[in-house]
Design a protein around this motif. Structure first.
Motif, PDB file in Angstrom:
ATOM      1  N   TYR A  55       9.803   9.883  -2.109  1.00  0.00           N
ATOM      2  CA  TYR A  55       9.554   8.465  -1.845  1.00  0.00           C
ATOM      3  C   TYR A  55       8.056   8.205  -1.750  1.00  0.00           C
ATOM      4  O   TYR A  55       7.315   8.951  -1.086  1.00  0.00           O
ATOM      5  CB  TYR A  55      10.238   8.029  -0.552  1.00  0.00           C
ATOM      6  CG  TYR A  55      11.746   8.209  -0.565  1.00  0.00           C
ATOM      7  CD1 TYR A  55      12.571   7.281  -1.188  1.00  0.00           C
ATOM      8  CD2 TYR A  55      12.335   9.320   0.032  1.00  0.00           C
ATOM      9  CE1 TYR A  55      13.945   7.444  -1.205  1.00  0.00           C
ATOM     10  CE2 TYR A  55      13.708   9.499   0.025  1.00  0.00           C
ATOM     11  CZ  TYR A  55      14.505   8.555  -0.604  1.00  0.00           C
ATOM     12  OH  TYR A  55      15.869   8.725  -0.625  1.00  0.00           O
ATOM     13  N   GLY A  56       7.621   7.150  -2.406  1.00  0.00           N
ATOM     14  CA  GLY A  56       6.198   6.811  -2.412  1.00  0.00           C
ATOM     15  C   GLY A  56       5.676   6.421  -1.043  1.00  0.00           C
ATOM     16  O   GLY A  56       4.509   6.674  -0.717  1.00  0.00           O
ATOM     17  N   THR A  57       6.531   5.804  -0.220  1.00  0.00           N
ATOM     18  CA  THR A  57       6.079   5.381   1.104  1.00  0.00           C
ATOM     19  C   THR A  57       5.718   6.592   1.982  1.00  0.00           C
ATOM     20  O   THR A  57       4.822   6.500   2.830  1.00  0.00           O
ATOM     21  CB  THR A  57       7.174   4.556   1.797  1.00  0.00           C
ATOM     22  OG1 THR A  57       8.411   5.295   1.801  1.00  0.00           O
ATOM     23  CG2 THR A  57       7.394   3.237   1.065  1.00  0.00           C
ATOM     24  N   TRP A  59       4.412   9.472   0.914  1.00  0.00           N
ATOM     25  CA  TRP A  59       3.080   9.923   0.487  1.00  0.00           C
ATOM     26  C   TRP A  59       2.000   8.959   0.945  1.00  0.00           C
ATOM     27  O   TRP A  59       0.876   9.365   1.253  1.00  0.00           O
ATOM     28  CB  TRP A  59       3.048  10.088  -1.025  1.00  0.00           C
ATOM     29  CG  TRP A  59       3.815  11.272  -1.497  1.00  0.00           C
ATOM     30  CD1 TRP A  59       5.050  11.294  -2.084  1.00  0.00           C
ATOM     31  CD2 TRP A  59       3.401  12.647  -1.390  1.00  0.00           C
ATOM     32  NE1 TRP A  59       5.441  12.579  -2.359  1.00  0.00           N
ATOM     33  CE2 TRP A  59       4.443  13.432  -1.951  1.00  0.00           C
ATOM     34  CE3 TRP A  59       2.276  13.279  -0.889  1.00  0.00           C
ATOM     35  CZ2 TRP A  59       4.379  14.817  -2.018  1.00  0.00           C
ATOM     36  CZ3 TRP A  59       2.196  14.653  -0.949  1.00  0.00           C
ATOM     37  CH2 TRP A  59       3.231  15.414  -1.506  1.00  0.00           C
ATOM     38  N   GLN A  60       2.348   7.652   1.010  1.00  0.00           N
ATOM     39  CA  GLN A  60       1.379   6.679   1.505  1.00  0.00           C
ATOM     40  C   GLN A  60       1.073   6.928   2.980  1.00  0.00           C
ATOM     41  O   GLN A  60      -0.085   6.831   3.403  1.00  0.00           O
ATOM     42  CB  GLN A  60       1.931   5.264   1.311  1.00  0.00           C
ATOM     43  CG  GLN A  60       0.973   4.157   1.738  1.00  0.00           C
ATOM     44  CD  GLN A  60      -0.319   4.165   0.944  1.00  0.00           C
ATOM     45  OE1 GLN A  60      -0.297   4.268  -0.280  1.00  0.00           O
ATOM     46  NE2 GLN A  60      -1.453   4.060   1.631  1.00  0.00           N
ATOM     47  N   ARG A  61       2.092   7.293   3.760  1.00  0.00           N
ATOM     48  CA  ARG A  61       1.858   7.574   5.176  1.00  0.00           C
ATOM     49  C   ARG A  61       1.024   8.843   5.347  1.00  0.00           C
ATOM     50  O   ARG A  61       0.157   8.911   6.212  1.00  0.00           O
ATOM     51  CB  ARG A  61       3.201   7.714   5.904  1.00  0.00           C
ATOM     52  CG  ARG A  61       4.039   6.438   5.894  1.00  0.00           C
ATOM     53  CD  ARG A  61       5.069   6.444   6.984  1.00  0.00           C
ATOM     54  NE  ARG A  61       4.447   6.409   8.300  1.00  0.00           N
ATOM     55  CZ  ARG A  61       5.119   6.288   9.436  1.00  0.00           C
ATOM     56  NH1 ARG A  61       6.442   6.192   9.407  1.00  0.00           N
ATOM     57  NH2 ARG A  61       4.499   6.267  10.597  1.00  0.00           N
ATOM     58  N   LEU A  63      -1.140   9.882   3.188  1.00  0.00           N
ATOM     59  CA  LEU A  63      -2.485   9.490   2.782  1.00  0.00           C
ATOM     60  C   LEU A  63      -3.188   8.738   3.891  1.00  0.00           C
ATOM     61  O   LEU A  63      -4.383   8.974   4.162  1.00  0.00           O
ATOM     62  CB  LEU A  63      -2.418   8.633   1.509  1.00  0.00           C
ATOM     63  CG  LEU A  63      -3.764   8.111   0.976  1.00  0.00           C
ATOM     64  CD1 LEU A  63      -4.686   9.274   0.616  1.00  0.00           C
ATOM     65  CD2 LEU A  63      -3.549   7.209  -0.232  1.00  0.00           C
ATOM     66  N   ASP A  64      -2.470   7.846   4.559  1.00  0.00           N
ATOM     67  CA  ASP A  64      -3.067   7.113   5.682  1.00  0.00           C
ATOM     68  C   ASP A  64      -3.475   8.080   6.796  1.00  0.00           C
ATOM     69  O   ASP A  64      -4.535   7.919   7.426  1.00  0.00           O
ATOM     70  CB  ASP A  64      -2.076   6.082   6.220  1.00  0.00           C
ATOM     71  CG  ASP A  64      -1.808   4.961   5.224  1.00  0.00           C
ATOM     72  OD1 ASP A  64      -2.641   4.774   4.308  1.00  0.00           O
ATOM     73  OD2 ASP A  64      -0.762   4.293   5.350  1.00  0.00           O
TER      74      ASP A  64
END
Length: 309
Positions: A55-57, A59-61, A63-64
């Motif tokens: 899930y992209g979300t 990886w976004q977390r 990254l954050d």
């Protein structure tokens, strides 16, 4: 050619060292194999355990979290270097009323664990009516501890230089501040660069302690995702991915330091090949003594007041 520090090993010692080296490698490989086998037996390599990373979300977390880690590290690194220079200069002072208190402050800051410092700032200050954001609690604690360690590193680098370096500076009219700024500190920093970089890597890894005070850095995100029961609590999987991100960041920092060190070496080799600093105001063969005389003639320096240098 024999070594000054130790005797050159003979044939028996070489054979023994090789056997120990091979045995060590075999033991390490056996341990790694056992861990991989246990992962496979307990189903840690199954697809459902790794589904969370599709899930992209997610990886976004991650990254954050990495960005938050780097933000705290950047501020802490700059602050620690600045504090380290200030404390080191204070400890090198000839005045006891400066040197002794600065020495006490340095020792106290080095003695307090980083995590204890963070908890005091975040949980202790509200008791006296002062509230601090987790970010600043992390940064201030890292600056205090790593700045005191870097102060000792810089001081050791300066004191390790030959005494003739400072005597040469005094001979051309420099005072203590000028000798430190122009002669001793540049050489000490170049000599202690590997230790300074190693301490900065420690600073980067110590940002992970911020998860204790709810700072949303990378480890905080890893713990949050790893305890997600919806995806089967993939703690090991998130730890592997997050640990890999930490490794990449530390390797990138080490590579930057390596490039700086190589550039410094090339610059020194170029200066030696040209017979002087390539950009020296007096030309390729100019000296600092000639530069001081030039500044005096230009009215920039009063020869009777060497403290202006």
């Amino acid at each position: 050619m024999s070594s000054v520090l130790y005797d050159v090993p003979g044939p028996k010692a070489v054979a023994r060292n090789r056997i120990l080296g091979v045995a060590t490698i075999v033991v390490i490989l056996a341990l790694v194999g056992w861990v991989v086998w246990r992962f496979a037996v307990t189903g840690q390599f199954s697809a459902d355990k790794w589904e969370i990373f599709s899930y992209g979300t997610i990886w976004q977390r991650l990254l954050d979290g990495a960005v938050a880690t780097l933000a705290a590290f950047a501020a802490a690194a700059v602050g620690a270097l600045a504090l380290g220079f200030i404390l080191a200069i204070g400890r090198l002072s000839d005045r006891a009323w400066i040197r002794v208190p600065v020495g006490w402050v340095t020792e106290v800051l080095r003695a307090i664990p980083v995590l204890v410092f963070m908890m005091l700032l975040y949980y202790g200050l509200p008791v006296i009516g002062i509230r601090m954001e987790p970010y600043w609690a992390v940064v201030i604690a890292l600056v205090a501890y790593n700045g005191s360690v870097l102060a000792e590193v810089i001081r050791a680098g300066v004191e390790s230089l030959p005494r003739g370096q400072s005597e040469a500076g005094y001979a051309i009219g420099l005072r203590k501040a000028g000798v430190l700024r122009l002669i001793l500190l540049p050489q000490a920093i170049r000599a202690m660069m590997p230790v300074i970089v190693a301490q900065l890597v420690v600073t980067l890894k110590d940002t992970a302690l911020g998860f204790i005070i709810t700072y949303p850095e990378l480890l905080y995100v890893i713990k949050l995702l790893g305890s997600n029961a919806v995806y089967g609590s993939p703690l090991i999987q998130t730890a592997i991915v997050g640990g890999s991100i930490y490794v990449v960041m530390c390797l990138a920092l080490s590579y930057v330091a390596y490039r700086i060190e190589q550039r410094t070496k090339r610059r020194q080799q170029q200066q030696v090949a040209e017979g002087g600093a390539p950009h020296h105001p007096m030309g390729p063969g100019g000296t600092d003594t000639e530069l001081i005389a030039l500044q005096a003639r230009a009215g920039k320096l009063d020869p009777g007041n060497p403290g202006q240098v």
